[in-house]
Scaffold this motif. Structure first.
Motif, short mmCIF file in Angstrom:
data_model
loop_
_atom_site.label_atom_id
_atom_site.label_comp_id
_atom_site.label_asym_id
_atom_site.label_seq_id
_atom_site.Cartn_x
_atom_site.Cartn_y
_atom_site.Cartn_z
N ALA A 224 114.70 27.74 -41.03
CA ALA A 224 113.36 28.77 -39.63
C ALA A 224 112.19 27.87 -39.72
N ALA A 225 112.15 27.66 -38.31
CA ALA A 225 110.49 26.10 -38.02
C ALA A 225 109.37 27.23 -38.17
N TRP A 226 109.36 28.82 -38.37
CA TRP A 226 107.75 29.21 -38.40
C TRP A 226 107.63 30.66 -38.74
N LEU A 227 106.69 31.20 -39.78
CA LEU A 227 106.79 32.51 -39.85
C LEU A 227 105.29 32.81 -39.15
N VAL A 228 105.26 33.46 -38.49
CA VAL A 228 104.24 34.28 -37.83
C VAL A 228 103.87 35.29 -37.90
N TYR A 229 102.02 35.47 -37.96
CA TYR A 229 101.62 36.32 -38.81
C TYR A 229 100.94 37.16 -37.25
N GLU A 230 101.40 38.53 -37.90
CA GLU A 230 100.73 39.24 -36.47
C GLU A 230 100.56 40.82 -37.68
N HIS A 231 99.34 41.11 -37.54
CA HIS A 231 99.02 42.38 -37.10
C HIS A 231 98.36 43.65 -35.85
N ASP A 232 98.40 44.27 -36.26
CA ASP A 232 98.84 44.74 -34.55
C ASP A 232 98.21 45.43 -34.81
N ASP A 233 97.14 46.15 -35.16
CA ASP A 233 95.73 46.78 -34.95
C ASP A 233 94.39 46.39 -36.36
N PRO A 234 94.18 45.33 -36.61
CA PRO A 234 93.45 45.03 -37.93
C PRO A 234 91.74 45.43 -37.40
N VAL A 235 91.66 46.20 -38.84
CA VAL A 235 90.27 46.53 -38.47
C VAL A 235 89.26 44.97 -38.07
N ASP A 236 88.94 44.63 -38.68
CA ASP A 236 88.49 42.80 -38.75
C ASP A 236 89.50 42.34 -37.92
N PRO A 237 89.70 41.49 -37.44
CA PRO A 237 90.59 40.40 -37.34
C PRO A 237 90.32 39.11 -37.24
N ILE A 238 89.34 38.01 -38.07
CA ILE A 238 88.95 37.26 -38.16
C ILE A 238 89.45 37.11 -39.40
N ASP A 239 89.04 38.16 -40.76
CA ASP A 239 89.48 38.48 -41.49
C ASP A 239 91.30 38.62 -41.63
N SER A 240 91.09 39.57 -41.49
CA SER A 240 92.80 39.49 -40.88
C SER A 240 93.67 37.94 -40.87
N ILE A 241 93.33 37.13 -39.67
CA ILE A 241 94.24 35.77 -39.83
C ILE A 241 93.69 35.11 -41.44
N GLU A 242 92.26 35.36 -41.90
CA GLU A 242 92.26 34.30 -43.16
C GLU A 242 93.34 34.84 -43.98
N ARG A 243 93.18 36.22 -44.46
CA ARG A 243 94.22 36.12 -45.24
C ARG A 243 95.94 36.89 -45.46
N GLY A 244 96.00 36.44 -43.76
CA GLY A 244 97.37 36.14 -43.65
C GLY A 244 98.18 34.72 -43.85
N ALA A 245 97.06 33.73 -44.00
CA ALA A 245 97.17 32.75 -44.33
C ALA A 245 97.16 32.95 -44.98
N ARG A 246 95.85 32.98 -45.89
CA ARG A 246 96.14 32.82 -47.62
C ARG A 246 97.51 33.50 -47.87
N ALA A 247 97.86 34.36 -47.13
CA ALA A 247 98.94 35.07 -47.74
C ALA A 247 100.55 34.33 -47.76
N LEU A 248 101.14 33.79 -46.55
CA LEU A 248 101.89 33.34 -46.79
C LEU A 248 101.84 31.36 -46.72
N ARG A 249 100.88 31.16 -47.57
CA ARG A 249 100.27 29.63 -47.76
C ARG A 249 100.97 30.65 -49.87
N ARG A 250 100.25 31.01 -50.13
CA ARG A 250 100.92 31.18 -51.44
C ARG A 250 102.64 32.10 -51.61
N ALA A 251 103.02 32.80 -50.72
CA ALA A 251 104.74 33.25 -50.59
C ALA A 251 105.44 31.70 -49.89
N LEU A 252 105.22 30.70 -49.86
CA LEU A 252 105.60 29.42 -49.03
C LEU A 252 105.48 28.52 -50.64
N ALA A 253 104.76 28.70 -51.64
CA ALA A 253 103.99 28.06 -52.62
C ALA A 253 104.93 27.28 -53.21
#
Length: 248
Positions: free
Chosen positions: A219-248
């Motif tokens: 696959a070319a892309w893992l696309v992070y999505e959260h349908d209803d985050p309380v804090d959208p910016i915190d959500s995408i920052e945490r999502g990016a870190r989680a995906l980087r860890r999973a791909l490490a």
């Protein structure tokens, strides 16, 4: 190599122009963005400039099926100008998955669009993104299986692993099974009992298994999505870190 993107729907609650949101996506550490409906709210020149200054690629774009069916040429031209090479139908109502005949009709519509897109610009691909309604049983099998069996392989499958889990499927197994149809994986986590989006790692999705399957599928892309985050910016920052860890 698998890159990471964010689905801009995650940021829909923020009252800011899309170029400003792209600055936040870039700062969060993503490689790209998957556009949703708000992409038309800002001048395309400003969107392209924001993509460039943040070194963001256009992973794909969610495009309602009605936009493609009712105004095909203008819709495709718009997303070509943005640099999107994958257009994703993000939703079909549950009624389209209530019977074999309904699934077959949906397959015909998607195939017709995939055929037309291939004839217009072979470099742009059509894909379909699931929710949970596609996993109800139709004639003894999941409706999603019937949909894929009755569409040409020019139609990609953008699997949303969270909604697949809610539907009772095993996302990693689905990625393995349909690897030849999958270039984009929606990395979303869910609490299955509540049927709600949660932060990656806090729900029932096995992100490590999903990531391993995405890699096997090339696959070319893992696309992070959260349908209803309380804090959208915190959500995408945490999502990016989680995906980087999973791909490490």
């Amino acid at each position: 190599m698998v890159d990471i993107a964010v689905q801009s729907y995650t940021l829909r609650a923020l009252d800011a122009p899309l170029p400003d949101l792209l600055d936040r996506v870039g700062a969060a550490g993503f490689d790209g963005v998957e556009f949703a409906y708000r992409v038309r709210e800002s001048p395309i020149e400003a969107v392209l400039a924001a993509l460039d200054r943040n070194d963001l690629a256009v992973a794909s774009a969610h495009v309602p099926i009605e936009s493609l069916e009712d105004d095909f040429e203008a819709t495709v031209a718009f997303y070509e100008a943005l640099g999107a090479d994958t257009l994703v139908v993000p939703w079909l109502d549950p009624e389209h998955f209530e019977s074999g005949a309904a699934v077959d009709a949906a397959a015909e519509r998607l195939d017709a669009l995939a055929d037309r897109l291939a004839a217009t610009d072979p470099s742009v691909r059509l894909a379909y993104h699931n929710h949970d309604q596609e996993f109800r049983s139709v004639d003894g099998a999941a409706a999603m299986e019937r949909l894929l069996a009755r569409t040409d392989d020019r139609l990609g499958f953008e699997i949303d692993v969270g909604w697949a889990q809610v539907g009772g499927a095993d996302p990693a197994t689905l990625i393995d099974r349909y690897a030849d149809r999958i270039t984009h994986v929606h990395a979303a986590d869910v609490d299955v009992e509540r049927g709600e989006s949660v932060a990656l790692g806090e729900g029932d999705v096995d992100l490590d298994a999903v990531t391993a399957s995405a890699r096997r599928a090339d696959a070319a892309w893992l696309v992070y999505e959260h349908d209803d985050p309380v804090d959208p910016i915190d959500s995408i920052e945490r999502g990016a870190r989680a995906l980087r860890r999973a791909l490490a």
